[in-house]
Motif scaffolding. Structure first.
Motif, short mmCIF file in Angstrom:
data_model
loop_
_atom_site.label_atom_id
_atom_site.label_comp_id
_atom_site.label_asym_id
_atom_site.label_seq_id
_atom_site.Cartn_x
_atom_site.Cartn_y
_atom_site.Cartn_z
N ASN A 1 -9.95 0.17 25.03
CA ASN A 1 -8.51 0.30 24.78
C ASN A 1 -8.01 -0.82 23.86
O ASN A 1 -6.91 -1.36 24.04
CB ASN A 1 -7.71 0.31 26.08
N GLU A 2 -8.83 -1.18 22.85
CA GLU A 2 -8.50 -2.24 21.91
C GLU A 2 -8.49 -1.72 20.48
O GLU A 2 -9.27 -0.83 20.13
CB GLU A 2 -9.50 -3.39 22.01
N ASN A 3 -7.64 -2.31 19.66
CA ASN A 3 -7.66 -2.01 18.23
C ASN A 3 -8.69 -2.89 17.55
O ASN A 3 -8.78 -4.10 17.83
CB ASN A 3 -6.27 -2.24 17.62
N ILE A 4 -9.46 -2.32 16.66
CA ILE A 4 -10.58 -3.03 16.06
C ILE A 4 -10.14 -4.13 15.10
O ILE A 4 -10.88 -5.07 14.82
CB ILE A 4 -11.51 -2.01 15.34
N PHE A 5 -8.89 -4.04 14.61
CA PHE A 5 -8.42 -4.98 13.60
C PHE A 5 -7.57 -6.11 14.17
O PHE A 5 -6.88 -6.81 13.43
CB PHE A 5 -7.59 -4.24 12.54
N LYS A 6 -7.63 -6.29 15.45
CA LYS A 6 -6.74 -7.25 16.12
C LYS A 6 -6.84 -8.65 15.54
O LYS A 6 -5.85 -9.38 15.44
CB LYS A 6 -7.05 -7.26 17.62
N LYS A 7 -8.06 -9.08 15.14
CA LYS A 7 -8.25 -10.44 14.64
C LYS A 7 -8.84 -10.47 13.24
O LYS A 7 -9.47 -11.45 12.84
CB LYS A 7 -9.17 -11.21 15.60
N THR A 8 -8.58 -9.43 12.46
CA THR A 8 -9.21 -9.29 11.14
C THR A 8 -8.38 -9.99 10.06
O THR A 8 -7.17 -9.84 10.00
CB THR A 8 -9.37 -7.80 10.78
N LEU A 9 -9.08 -10.73 9.19
CA LEU A 9 -8.47 -11.27 7.98
C LEU A 9 -8.78 -10.30 6.85
O LEU A 9 -9.93 -10.17 6.42
CB LEU A 9 -9.03 -12.65 7.66
N PHE A 10 -7.78 -9.59 6.37
CA PHE A 10 -8.01 -8.53 5.40
C PHE A 10 -8.23 -9.11 4.00
O PHE A 10 -7.54 -10.05 3.59
CB PHE A 10 -6.82 -7.56 5.38
N PRO A 11 -9.19 -8.54 3.26
CA PRO A 11 -9.51 -9.09 1.93
C PRO A 11 -8.50 -8.68 0.86
O PRO A 11 -7.82 -7.66 0.98
CB PRO A 11 -10.88 -8.46 1.63
N LYS A 12 -8.43 -9.49 -0.20
CA LYS A 12 -7.61 -9.14 -1.34
C LYS A 12 -8.32 -8.07 -2.18
O LYS A 12 -9.52 -7.88 -2.07
CB LYS A 12 -7.32 -10.39 -2.19
N ASN A 13 -7.53 -7.39 -3.03
CA ASN A 13 -8.06 -6.26 -3.79
C ASN A 13 -7.65 -6.31 -5.25
O ASN A 13 -6.65 -6.93 -5.61
CB ASN A 13 -7.52 -4.95 -3.19
N HIS A 14 -8.44 -5.61 -6.06
CA HIS A 14 -7.99 -5.33 -7.41
C HIS A 14 -7.13 -4.07 -7.39
O HIS A 14 -7.08 -3.35 -6.40
CB HIS A 14 -9.19 -5.16 -8.37
N LEU A 15 -6.45 -3.82 -8.49
CA LEU A 15 -5.67 -2.60 -8.65
C LEU A 15 -6.47 -1.63 -9.50
O LEU A 15 -7.01 -2.01 -10.54
CB LEU A 15 -4.34 -2.91 -9.33
#
Length: 336
Positions: free
Chosen positions: A95-109
């Protein structure tokens, strides 16, 4: 015990993505079909994943992949489907969200029509925080050279580099001619991806002649993804939803991207990329390519995303990879 032995039932739900423009040199504007998968695991419960292919680039049809899954004839992409759905099931069980402690990466356009680039658009790209723009090209190399003549100074002034992706639409002769024409713009070119199917001797000769050009590889021969560490390139393009090998074998810079697939597929790929850079700090993180939902008409899944400082941010609601309500209401059909 492998994941396949834990599978109890598999269900699928067909979906379609509507491109806003041609997405690469070999694609058209028809709807792109894929399948969401719901996989029930013994003593664990169900998890979800995405199954999407690019037949234009040499993939099997999504229907053929579905038949392979039914027959338990697993290739790398199907193995990753099982992996991500099993991972999703584990978090849903807790019953947990997988992204709870995620540092999301930057992206190109990603800009699929490079002729759209003008001073106003470049200034807006800079305002949004992007430092790299990926451009899809085909045989229109002369137009590209002419365009670079007009926008080079504004790109250089704004410290924006471009990444050029040919999707293997050239040959050695055409690529060399292209490099001769655009080499004067080398200061704003981050890399050139898949000019033509990978041949080590050809690419080595090009690097000797144009030593400051960075070459990126996604596919290194027709109908095949790179999967051996002997492949040499400045950048390797990693698509976690279809590639099933150890990335830390490579010495090249790694650029993680989506497969221009369903938003669920995007989230699976983002999770793997984010965890890779946390666990392998010898690799310098380079802007990823996860902002691909904007290349299609909006749907209820993609509308839950936001973009903050070039990072794709999911809602972090629900369990596993999220989308609980939407996924539960899909039209599921039993595969096996």
């Amino acid at each position: 015990m492998n994941i396949l032995s834990k599978v109890n039932k598999i269900y699928f739900s067909e979906y379609h993505l509507a491109p806003l423009k041609k997405l690469n040199s070999k694609a058209d504007l028809t709807l792109k079909k894929g399948y969401l998968l719901k996989i029930n695991f013994k003593n664990l419960g169900h998890g979800y994943c995405d199954l999407f292919t690019w037949p234009e680039l040499g993939d099997l049809l999504p229907t053929e992949q579905l038949e392979n899954l039914k027959a338990r004839n697993l290739n790398d992409q199907l193995m990753k489907c099982l992996y991500f759905s099993h991972l999703d099931a584990q978090f849903r069980r807790k019953n947990e969200n997988i992204f709870k402690k995620t540092l999301f990466p930057k992206n190109h356009l990603t800009v699929v029509n490079f002729t759209d680039l003008n001073e106003e658009m470049i200034n807006e790209i800079k305002r949004q925080g992007f430092t790299k723009v990926k451009i899809k090209l085909g045989l229109n190399v002369i137009e590209m050279q002419q365009k670079l003549n007009t926008i080079f100074e504004i790109l250089f002034a704004n410290k924006i580099n471009i990444r050029i992706d040919f999707n293997n639409s050239l040959n050695n002769e055409l690529f060399v001619k292209f490099l001769e024409k655009i080499y004067q713009f080398i200061n704003i070119i981050d890399f050139i991806e898949d000019p033509y199917p990978y041949f080590y001797k050809d690419y080595s000769a090009i690097k000797k002649r144009f030593p400051t050009i960075n070459i990126a590889l996604d596919r290194f021969s027709e109908n095949q993804f790179f999967s051996i560490k002997e492949v040499k390139a400045d950048f390797l393009i990693i698509k976690p939803v279809i590639q099933n090998f150890s990335y830390n074998e490579f010495s090249s810079k790694l650029v993680f991207t989506s497969y221009m697939d369903h938003p669920l597929g995007q989230l699976c790929a983002i999770y793997e990329a984010a965890n890779f850079f946390v666990q392998h700090n010898k690799f310098v993180e380079s802007e990823c390519g996860f902002l691909t939902h904007t290349l299609y008409e909006k749907n209820k899944y993609s509308e839950t995303f936001s973009i903050q400082e070039t990072r794709l941010i999911p809602t972090i609601e629900g369990t596993g990879f999220g989308f609980d309500e939407y996924l539960s209401n899909e039209n599921w059909k039993e595969l096996i």
